[in-house]
Scaffold this active site. Structure first.
Site, PDB file in Angstrom:
ATOM      1  N   LYS A 107     -11.961  10.751  -6.312  1.00 39.01           N
ATOM      2  CA  LYS A 107     -10.496  10.703  -6.415  1.00 39.01           C
ATOM      3  C   LYS A 107      -9.980  12.121  -6.493  1.00 39.01           C
ATOM      4  O   LYS A 107     -10.683  13.018  -6.951  1.00 39.01           O
ATOM      5  CB  LYS A 107     -10.091   9.937  -7.681  1.00 39.01           C
ATOM      6  CG  LYS A 107      -8.670   9.446  -7.683  1.00 39.01           C
ATOM      7  CD  LYS A 107      -8.436   8.368  -6.637  1.00 39.01           C
ATOM      8  CE  LYS A 107      -7.775   7.133  -7.119  1.00 39.01           C
ATOM      9  NZ  LYS A 107      -7.896   5.959  -6.346  1.00 39.01           N
ATOM     10  N   GLY A 219       6.139  -2.726 -10.003  1.00 40.17           N
ATOM     11  CA  GLY A 219       6.072  -1.696  -8.963  1.00 40.17           C
ATOM     12  C   GLY A 219       6.557  -2.272  -7.650  1.00 40.17           C
ATOM     13  O   GLY A 219       6.429  -3.480  -7.396  1.00 40.17           O
ATOM     14  N   GLY A 221       5.967  -0.323  -4.660  1.00 42.29           N
ATOM     15  CA  GLY A 221       5.381   0.576  -3.665  1.00 42.29           C
ATOM     16  C   GLY A 221       4.578  -0.248  -2.672  1.00 42.29           C
ATOM     17  O   GLY A 221       4.769  -1.460  -2.515  1.00 42.29           O
ATOM     18  N   ASN A 222       3.655   0.428  -2.014  1.00 38.83           N
ATOM     19  CA  ASN A 222       2.862  -0.190  -0.965  1.00 38.83           C
ATOM     20  C   ASN A 222       2.161  -1.485  -1.417  1.00 38.83           C
ATOM     21  O   ASN A 222       2.225  -2.507  -0.733  1.00 38.83           O
ATOM     22  CB  ASN A 222       1.849   0.861  -0.483  1.00 38.83           C
ATOM     23  CG  ASN A 222       0.878   0.311   0.516  1.00 38.83           C
ATOM     24  OD1 ASN A 222      -0.154  -0.217   0.141  1.00 38.83           O
ATOM     25  ND2 ASN A 222       1.216   0.411   1.785  1.00 38.83           N
TER      26      ASN A 222
HETATM   27  N1  GLU Z   1      -6.366   4.822  -3.187  1.00 39.45           N
HETATM   28  C1  GLU Z   1      -6.866   3.536  -2.866  1.00 39.45           C
HETATM   29  C2  GLU Z   1      -7.648   2.966  -4.028  1.00 39.45           C
HETATM   30  O1  GLU Z   1      -7.476   3.317  -5.159  1.00 39.45           O
HETATM   31  C3  GLU Z   1      -7.634   3.521  -1.565  1.00 39.45           C
HETATM   32  C4  GLU Z   1      -8.806   4.432  -1.525  1.00 39.45           C
HETATM   33  C5  GLU Z   1      -9.386   4.584  -0.128  1.00 39.45           C
HETATM   34  O2  GLU Z   1      -8.907   3.961   0.797  1.00 39.45           O
HETATM   35  O3  GLU Z   1     -10.307   5.381  -0.019  1.00 39.45           O
HETATM   36  O4  GLU Z   1      -8.437   2.078  -3.850  1.00 39.45           O
END
Ligand code: GLU
Length: 428
Positions: A107, A219, A221-222
């Site tokens: 991350k 939320g 959002g997406n």
């Molecule tokens: N940010 C998204 C998650 O927390 C997607 C991560 C990704 O696609 O690598 O799962």
């Protein structure tokens, strides 16, 4: 609702320790898996539009890559901390393992607030981020993606910077890119749809017809927008959404008992998912303070925003009607709240299972980039549904067989898979 004592990484470690104990994991594996393998902390100098120079703090954490390259999003958030990124990287490891895709966990983040940055300034942050970790990320090492307040445009700038430096085309170095620029059809919908695939399966197991259910989403959002889209296509009624209001620095809940109109709300929402209160009132929505999303008398709650949203302070406000909590966000429920949910027998679809649709589709995006051959949307979503459904049932079967809380069952599957990979590679 901000709780300064909350530390997401301590929570991730606490969750891990409890399951490691239950599994009787050996000391070496425990130590390895409760700590990230690698982390990068760096500064990103940006010349702002007014001519001044601002220094942003950036991070990338690679929690574990025994099962494949690290994988996970990059968040832009004013309250970002290294411990949040550590926690989220750890959860990515478990997420990729529970859906059994060949990726590890990572991350990234930047302490910044895109609400107050121009597109040019955001582009400079993206390019600066890549320059600082260019040797440590990439298609065979660590593959970033969008997360809170980042989107396909940010990913494309990052890919472009990487390709400029590396002198080649590497579309598989990052996912969540726009369609037509190395992105996969279905990726935008994937996380929200994935949450709803798991809700659909959970309702089947509980013997409830989705058409007779109501839901409240935190939320807009997406995750929530696409979650609501599919949930309503299946015949469910979403009666509440909440969202952040940047002007007031507070969140609000928007309620309409006969069901919210997604298109209407999208029309009065900015790109960060902040709904215009005045316009919502004019459209007949009741506007309440933000915490109220959790108090709605609904069958399903979907926390789809940030971590630490269902905690010791508010867990008891959950209505007796609620049967399922599907965690669209990462880390929304604290262990203290879990204790109450277990006692009340609320069926929790844990974050790293419920919201794994995003990363699963990112995996498809990588595969398509490697083949340089892109699939139709229908094919992507069918494959996604298959993986999510299968993962849900593996966790559910274990939970049922061993009488476990769903989160614990999911952790057991993931931790065992990752521990096995570390062992087979001879790391522990
Ligand atoms: N940010 C998204 C998650 O927390 C997607 C991560 C990704 O696609 O690598 O799962």
């Amino acid at each position: 609702m901000a709780d300064n004592s909350f530390n997401a990484f301590e929570m991730a470690q606490q969750q891990f320790d409890a399951i490691a104990e239950k599994l009787g994991l050996d000391q070496g594996t425990r130590e390895l898996l409760r700590t990230p393998l690698r982390e990068y902390h760096f500064t990103i100098p940006v010349r702002m539009d007014d001519g001044s120079v601002k220094i942003f703090q950036g991070f990338r954490v690679q929690h574990n890559d025994a099962r494949g390259p690290s994988k996970g999003g990059i968040r832009f958030h004013p309250q970002e901390t290294i411990d949040t990124v550590r926690a989220l990287a750890t959860w990515m490891t478990w997420k990729c393992a529970v859906v059994d895709i060949p990726l590890g966990g990572g991350k990234g983040g930047v302490i910044c607030d895109p609400h107050n940055l121009s597109m040019r300034e955001q582009e400079q942050i993206c390019r600066g981020w890549v320059r600082q970790v260019v040797r440590n990320v990439g298609p065979v090492q660590d593959v970033p993606a969008p997360d809170v307040m980042t989107n396909g445009q940010h990913m494309l700038w990052m890919m472009d910077e990487y390709e400029r430096i590396m002198g080649g085309k590497f579309p598989g170095m990052i996912t969540g890119k726009p369609v037509g620029h190395g992105g996969s059809l279905g990726r935008t919908e994937a996380t929200g749809y994935g949450v709803v695939y798991t809700i659909r399966e959970a309702l089947k197991e509980l013997g409830i017809d989705i058409k007779n259910t109501t839901a409240s989403f935190q939320g807009f959002g997406n995750v929530s927008q696409y979650g609501i889209e599919l949930y309503q296509q299946y015949g469910g009624k979403a009666v509440c959404v909440s969202c952040w209001d940047n002007d007031d620095q507070a969140s609000y809940a928007f309620v309409r008992k006969d069901g919210i109109n997604l298109e209407e709300l999208r029309g009065i929402t900015n790109k960060f998912g902040d709904i215009n209160k005045k316009k919502a009132r004019e459209l007949g929505y009741e506007v309440l303070d933000g915490d109220k999303w959790i108090e709605q008398e609904v069958d399903i709650l979907v926390p789809g925003a940030l971590d630490n949203q269902i905690n010791g302070n508010n867990v008891n406000n959950i209505s007796a009607k609620v049967k399922i909590i599907a965690e669209g966000a990462n880390g929304p429920t604290t262990p203290e709240a879990d204790t109450v949910l277990k006692k009340r027998n609320i069926f929790v679809i844990p974050d790293f299972l419920a919201n794994a649709g995003g990363v699963t589709c990112s995996y498809f995006e990588q595969v398509q980039c490697n083949m340089n051959y892109f699939w139709p949307k229908e094919e992507v979503l069918t494959k996604l549904d298959h993986i999510m459904t299968q993962a849900f049932h593996s966790v559910y079967q274990l939970a049922k067989k061993k009488n476990l809380f769903m989160r614990d069952a999911a952790y057991m599957i993931s931790i065992q898979r990752v521990a096995e990979a570390c062992k087979m590679r001879g790391w522990v």
